[in-house]
Scaffold this motif. Sequence first.
Motif, PDB file in Angstrom:
ATOM      1  N   LYS A  25       0.801  -1.211   0.032  1.00 28.69           N
ATOM      2  CA  LYS A  25      -0.011   0.006   0.056  1.00 28.69           C
ATOM      3  C   LYS A  25       0.716   1.204  -0.017  1.00 28.69           C
ATOM      4  CE  LYS A  25      -3.907  -1.983   2.608  1.00 28.69           C
ATOM      5  NZ  LYS A  25      -4.894  -1.722   3.866  1.00 28.69           N
ATOM      6  N   ASP A  28       0.552   7.298   3.558  1.00 34.24           N
ATOM      7  CA  ASP A  28      -0.902   7.709   3.879  1.00 34.24           C
ATOM      8  C   ASP A  28      -0.636   9.010   3.115  1.00 34.24           C
ATOM      9  OD1 ASP A  28      -1.798   6.101   5.324  1.00 34.24           O
ATOM     10  OD2 ASP A  28      -1.054   7.084   7.281  1.00 34.24           O
ATOM     11  N   GLU A  30      -0.978   9.150  -0.356  1.00 33.97           N
ATOM     12  CA  GLU A  30      -0.789   9.033  -1.443  1.00 33.97           C
ATOM     13  C   GLU A  30      -1.647   8.284  -2.214  1.00 33.97           C
ATOM     14  OE1 GLU A  30       3.429   7.830  -2.270  1.00 33.97           O
ATOM     15  OE2 GLU A  30       4.029   9.587  -1.001  1.00 33.97           O
ATOM     16  N   THR A  31      -2.105   8.161  -3.402  1.00 33.74           N
ATOM     17  CA  THR A  31      -2.975   7.115  -4.111  1.00 33.74           C
ATOM     18  C   THR A  31      -1.909   6.583  -5.122  1.00 33.74           C
ATOM     19  OG1 THR A  31      -4.576   8.454  -3.690  1.00 33.74           O
ATOM     20  CG2 THR A  31      -4.878   6.896  -5.173  1.00 33.74           C
ATOM     21  N   GLU A  32      -1.914   5.490  -5.056  1.00 32.61           N
ATOM     22  CA  GLU A  32      -1.206   4.499  -6.404  1.00 32.61           C
ATOM     23  C   GLU A  32      -2.092   4.665  -7.635  1.00 32.61           C
ATOM     24  OE1 GLU A  32       0.190  -0.009  -7.524  1.00 32.61           O
ATOM     25  OE2 GLU A  32      -0.995   0.379  -5.562  1.00 32.61           O
TER      26      GLU A  32
END
Length: 186
Positions: A25, A28, A30-32
């Motif tokens: 994952k 925190d 951040e978005t993949e």
Amino acid sequence: MLTALMLSGAMTACKSKKKAAEAAKPPDGETEVKVLCSGPEYFTDDKFFRANNLGESMDQATAKKKAMANARADMASAISTQIKGAIDNYVNSRELNNKEEVAERFEGLTREVLDQKLTGTRTICEKMTKTSTGNYKCYVAIELSAQELLASYNERLSKDDKLKIDYDYEKFKQTFDKEMEKMGKQ
């Protein structure tokens, strides 16, 4: 007893998978982002040079042209680096008296061959999206056979009278193949 042992093993495997998923994952905040036409199946290996990229434009055809131009530029850079390594290793292993001149002539021919061969790339992935702003985004992945490139390179080198004296195709092919193997393992 055997059932308990199997259940214990299955639970351990599940915990391992859960820990691996948690470790993958992003941090925190951040978005993949999944990039289309990208990933291990689009990496260069010992058989093919591969590159991927994207292009964005208000016009769909222009987005595709930009993506292809960007991918070809990436591929040309990777091939150039790879062949330079093969040339350096080949020239050094041959211990030629005129190393610098031979290396320069090889590199000049590399540019000629690349310009000619990049038009023969094959598209292995193409995805078109439309952004929230109305632009088109094209994702592409291309490939070029390492052996086809080597054959073109050999043909061009064989026509150069000065280099023909110092050029041993089998030795160069062996050096080139070793460099490709290294790339396939990265």
